[in-house]
Design a protein around this motif. Structure first.
Motif, PDB file in Angstrom:
ATOM      1  N   LYS A 194       0.835  -1.215   0.000  1.00  0.00           N
ATOM      2  CA  LYS A 194       0.000   0.000   0.000  1.00  0.00           C
ATOM      3  C   LYS A 194       0.862   1.255   0.000  1.00  0.00           C
ATOM      4  O   LYS A 194       0.528   2.254  -0.631  1.00  0.00           O
ATOM      5  CB  LYS A 194      -0.870   0.024   1.263  1.00  0.00           C
ATOM      6  N   LEU A 195       1.962   1.174   0.735  1.00  0.00           N
ATOM      7  CA  LEU A 195       2.812   2.360   0.867  1.00  0.00           C
ATOM      8  C   LEU A 195       3.323   2.817  -0.486  1.00  0.00           C
ATOM      9  O   LEU A 195       3.370   4.007  -0.774  1.00  0.00           O
ATOM     10  CB  LEU A 195       4.007   2.042   1.781  1.00  0.00           C
ATOM     11  N   ILE A 202       0.658   4.797  -2.302  1.00  0.00           N
ATOM     12  CA  ILE A 202       0.295   6.110  -1.773  1.00  0.00           C
ATOM     13  C   ILE A 202       1.444   7.099  -1.847  1.00  0.00           C
ATOM     14  O   ILE A 202       1.276   8.250  -2.219  1.00  0.00           O
ATOM     15  CB  ILE A 202      -0.188   5.969  -0.316  1.00  0.00           C
ATOM     16  N   PHE A 203       2.637   6.620  -1.502  1.00  0.00           N
ATOM     17  CA  PHE A 203       3.767   7.536  -1.458  1.00  0.00           C
ATOM     18  C   PHE A 203       4.513   7.531  -2.781  1.00  0.00           C
ATOM     19  O   PHE A 203       5.547   6.899  -2.933  1.00  0.00           O
ATOM     20  CB  PHE A 203       4.713   7.157  -0.315  1.00  0.00           C
ATOM     21  N   GLN A 204       3.988   8.246  -3.717  1.00  0.00           N
ATOM     22  CA  GLN A 204       4.652   8.368  -5.017  1.00  0.00           C
ATOM     23  C   GLN A 204       5.085   9.795  -5.212  1.00  0.00           C
ATOM     24  O   GLN A 204       4.283  10.720  -5.037  1.00  0.00           O
ATOM     25  CB  GLN A 204       3.692   7.968  -6.137  1.00  0.00           C
ATOM     26  N   ASP A 205       6.345   9.970  -5.593  1.00  0.00           N
ATOM     27  CA  ASP A 205       6.842  11.338  -5.798  1.00  0.00           C
ATOM     28  C   ASP A 205       6.219  11.956  -7.040  1.00  0.00           C
ATOM     29  O   ASP A 205       5.851  11.259  -7.958  1.00  0.00           O
ATOM     30  CB  ASP A 205       8.360  11.330  -5.931  1.00  0.00           C
ATOM     31  N   TYR A 236       5.867  18.223   2.764  1.00  0.00           N
ATOM     32  CA  TYR A 236       5.982  17.527   1.484  1.00  0.00           C
ATOM     33  C   TYR A 236       5.050  16.322   1.450  1.00  0.00           C
ATOM     34  O   TYR A 236       4.372  16.074   0.459  1.00  0.00           O
ATOM     35  CB  TYR A 236       7.438  17.095   1.244  1.00  0.00           C
ATOM     36  N   LYS A 284       1.979  15.741  -1.244  1.00  0.00           N
ATOM     37  CA  LYS A 284       2.021  14.676  -2.242  1.00  0.00           C
ATOM     38  C   LYS A 284       1.053  13.519  -1.991  1.00  0.00           C
ATOM     39  O   LYS A 284       0.676  12.825  -2.923  1.00  0.00           O
ATOM     40  CB  LYS A 284       3.450  14.106  -2.320  1.00  0.00           C
ATOM     41  N   VAL A 285       0.703  13.305  -0.761  1.00  0.00           N
ATOM     42  CA  VAL A 285      -0.176  12.174  -0.482  1.00  0.00           C
ATOM     43  C   VAL A 285      -1.585  12.517  -0.966  1.00  0.00           C
ATOM     44  O   VAL A 285      -2.039  13.637  -0.793  1.00  0.00           O
ATOM     45  CB  VAL A 285      -0.175  11.861   1.038  1.00  0.00           C
ATOM     46  N   PRO A 286      -2.266  11.564  -1.610  1.00  0.00           N
ATOM     47  CA  PRO A 286      -3.617  11.847  -2.101  1.00  0.00           C
ATOM     48  C   PRO A 286      -4.517  12.336  -0.972  1.00  0.00           C
ATOM     49  O   PRO A 286      -4.375  11.914   0.176  1.00  0.00           O
ATOM     50  CB  PRO A 286      -4.093  10.488  -2.616  1.00  0.00           C
ATOM     51  N   SER A 327      -6.133  10.118   1.526  1.00  0.00           N
ATOM     52  CA  SER A 327      -5.283   9.329   2.416  1.00  0.00           C
ATOM     53  C   SER A 327      -4.697  10.146   3.542  1.00  0.00           C
ATOM     54  O   SER A 327      -3.889   9.648   4.311  1.00  0.00           O
ATOM     55  CB  SER A 327      -4.123   8.712   1.633  1.00  0.00           C
ATOM     56  N   ILE A 377      -2.127  10.286   8.486  1.00  0.00           N
ATOM     57  CA  ILE A 377      -2.291   9.665   7.170  1.00  0.00           C
ATOM     58  C   ILE A 377      -2.884   8.270   7.340  1.00  0.00           C
ATOM     59  O   ILE A 377      -2.663   7.605   8.343  1.00  0.00           O
ATOM     60  CB  ILE A 377      -0.979   9.594   6.356  1.00  0.00           C
ATOM     61  N   ILE A 409      -3.251   4.764   5.350  1.00  0.00           N
ATOM     62  CA  ILE A 409      -2.784   4.068   4.154  1.00  0.00           C
ATOM     63  C   ILE A 409      -3.801   3.063   3.628  1.00  0.00           C
ATOM     64  O   ILE A 409      -3.559   2.377   2.657  1.00  0.00           O
ATOM     65  CB  ILE A 409      -1.398   3.407   4.355  1.00  0.00           C
TER      66      ILE A 409
END
Lengths: 162, 379
Positions: free
Chosen positions: A155-156, A159-162, B31, B35-37, B40, B62, B64
């Motif tokens: 999942k990480l 969600i964590f995409q630059d 940051y 960046k996190v949707p 979320s 957050i 996930i």
């Protein structure tokens, strides 16, 4: 620390919810939150729809923690009750057991005296529930499985995409 | 400690960003927030001074998503870095599950890094934590600046414990997510290691999560489990929250279109923004889930939506468990012209409680008018 995880089962939450609901009814308050001292929301009752309860829980726990330091400076171990008075809404916080805080939000339809009275009663009832829970958690042990950590990794990445 | 709530089906972990002042802890969170949707993450709260230095803590929740029917939530905190804020810095460490130490890579900041690290050890010891037992990731930040030390030098001075380390440029996001992913992974590993999971199967098997209601729909959800609100209370409850104190800064880059003046995240000086409704509708209370949410669990619920409450609970808590359509409703149904004597006054049957008749909101005061007129016989 991690060995001391806070684990709450449905059965306890139902008991806690019913105690909070009864207290709200008696004190005619708007809503009640039960927050642990680390800032996690345990449960809530009443009209919490307009509230960001996650942030509220973190801030209230922070506020409570800072008064604990103040208490130490004046020679007390901890303040057990905290009250914030606003123009319309007020917040009453009281300690439950050794690791939770009961927060009651109320307005001018009731009085601080009523809230204190019912909150004190509810606080002692909740204390008993938490005592029972403590024994139970130790007996049963927490329940994070292997798959949990593994699936979290997938999942990480999503969600964590630059 | 990791908080596991079987009722709301949540696992909540607390991760703290620690480090010397101006090393980039808040920038890391900003940051992540950017960046996190939106579905979320929750609203970022920063208790900062007028000069945007963290005074107490920054807070970013957050979510996930749902894993094995449990919503995995992480609460990211930062501490104030300045030496003289140690009292508040220590408070934030309470109940920490994982730490990110954000070090400043510049050569002239090395003393501050070491001082902060020593302070971290001391503060953890005061809580009875052992730094060797805690999941910690170290981030060497500000790699884009001139006059920085090499990673090897930094490792030699700051990382005797051989923690996982990452190079970072929090301003442009380099290394931010790598650090966060690693610490989350370590925290979950640690929590799993601490757990003896065999006996703790949840009471119900998780249900597949249906599509969560949209932000626009949520405020209109029917409330099965809440007391029937008197009119004025409903209004109060649904009005936007009061403006936050000036020093509480809410960061919200992707907030609804009704805030066209929204500044960018880099200019993190938005004050009083929390006067607007939160980005996402508020969580439906665990005990009050109803309607579409009652059937679903957690997966795609926008943060800070709580995990879906099981339908079983909904059956148990009914409207009748709460305040009956009693006093306020009865009183409001009485025509205004009626005197107190004709109004129903017997409410002693409410859950065996002493009657809260004395509460000023319900007391109908009978004013004795015309006392002097009657005394002197004036018509």
């Amino acid at each position: 620390m991690s060995d001391d995880n806070l684990i709450i089962y449905e059965e306890e939450i139902e008991k806690i919810d019913s105690i909070l609901a009864r207290m709200l009814k008696g004190a005619e308050a708007k809503c009640a939150l039960l927050v642990d001292k680390d800032g996690h929301l345990i449960t809530r009752q009443g009209f919490t729809h307009s509230l960001d309860t996650t942030a509220l829980a973190a801030l209230l726990a922070g506020s409570f923690a800072s008064t604990k330091e103040i208490a130490r400076l004046v020679g007390e171990s901890e303040f057990s009750v905290l009250f914030h008075q606003g123009k319309k809404d007020h917040i009453h916080m009281s300690l439950v057991g050794d690791r939770s805080i009961m927060v009651v939000i109320f307005d001018d339809r009731t009085t601080i005296g009523m809230v204190r009275l019912y909150a004190k009663e509810a606080s002692s009832e909740l204390g008993k529930v938490f005592m029972a829970l403590k024994g139970k958690s130790q007996k049963q042990g927490p329940g994070l499985t292997d798959e949990f950590a593994a699936s979290a990794g997938d999942k990480l990445d999503d969600i964590f995409q630059d | 400690m990791v908080s596991i709530n079987y009722a709301s089906r949540e696992v909540i972990c607390k991760i703290v960003y620690y480090g010397p002042g101006l090393s980039g802890k808040t920038t890391n969170l900003l940051y992540v927030h950017k960046k996190v949707p939106q579905n979320s993450r929750g609203k970022m709260i920063s208790l900062a001074t007028e000069a945007d230095r963290t005074l107490y803590f920054d807070f970013l929740p957050i979510n996930i998503g749902s894993i094995n029917g449990f919503a995995a939530k992480f609460q990211l905190y930062t501490v104030p870095g300045q030496v003289y804020y140690n009292a508040t810095r220590k408070l934030v460490l309470r109940g920490v599950d994982g730490l990110v130490f954000v070090a400043d890579s510049q050569a002239d900041k090395m003393d501050e890094n070491i001082e902060s690290l020593t302070n971290l050890k001391e503060n953890l010891e005061e809580y009875g934590y052992n730094i060797d037992d805690l999941p910690i990731v170290i981030q060497y930040n500000k790699r884009d600046l001139p006059g920085i030390l090499s990673v090897e030098e930094l490792d030699a001075k700051l990382n005797p414990h051989a923690w996982k380390s990452f190079e970072g440029e929090a301003v442009n996001g380099r290394g931010v997510f790598d650090t966060l992913k690693m610490i989350i992974k370590l925290v979950l590993e640690k929590a799993k290691g601490a757990s003896r999971s065999t006996s703790a199967t949840p009471k119900e098997t998780p249900k597949p999560a249906p599509e969560s209601p949209t932000a626009a729909e949520k405020p209109h959800e029917p409330e099965v489990a809440t007391p029937p609100p008197p009119v004025e209370q409903t209004e109060a409850a649904q009005s936007p929250p009061e403006p936050a104190p000036v020093r509480e800064t809410a960061y919200d880059a992707e907030s609804p279109p009704q805030q066209p003046e929204q500044p960018s995240l880099e200019h993190n000086a938005v004050k009083l923004e929390s006067a607007t409704p939160p980005v996402l509708p508020q969580e439906t209370p665990a005990g009050q889930q109803s309607g579409p949410e009652a059937t679903g669990v957690t997966a795609s619920r926008p943060f800070p939506g709580s995990t879906g409450k099981i339908a079983r609970r909904e059956r148990r808590i009914t409207v009748s468990d709460f305040q009956p359509a009693s006093r306020e409703d009865e009183m409001s149904s009485i025509p205004k012209g009626l005197s107190e004597d004709t109004a129903p006054t017997d409410h002693d049957d409410i859950a065996g409680m002493p009657s809260p008749k004395m509460a000023p909101s319900t007391r109908v005061t009978r004013k004795k008018r015309g006392f002097f007129k009657r005394l002197f016989g004036i018509k």
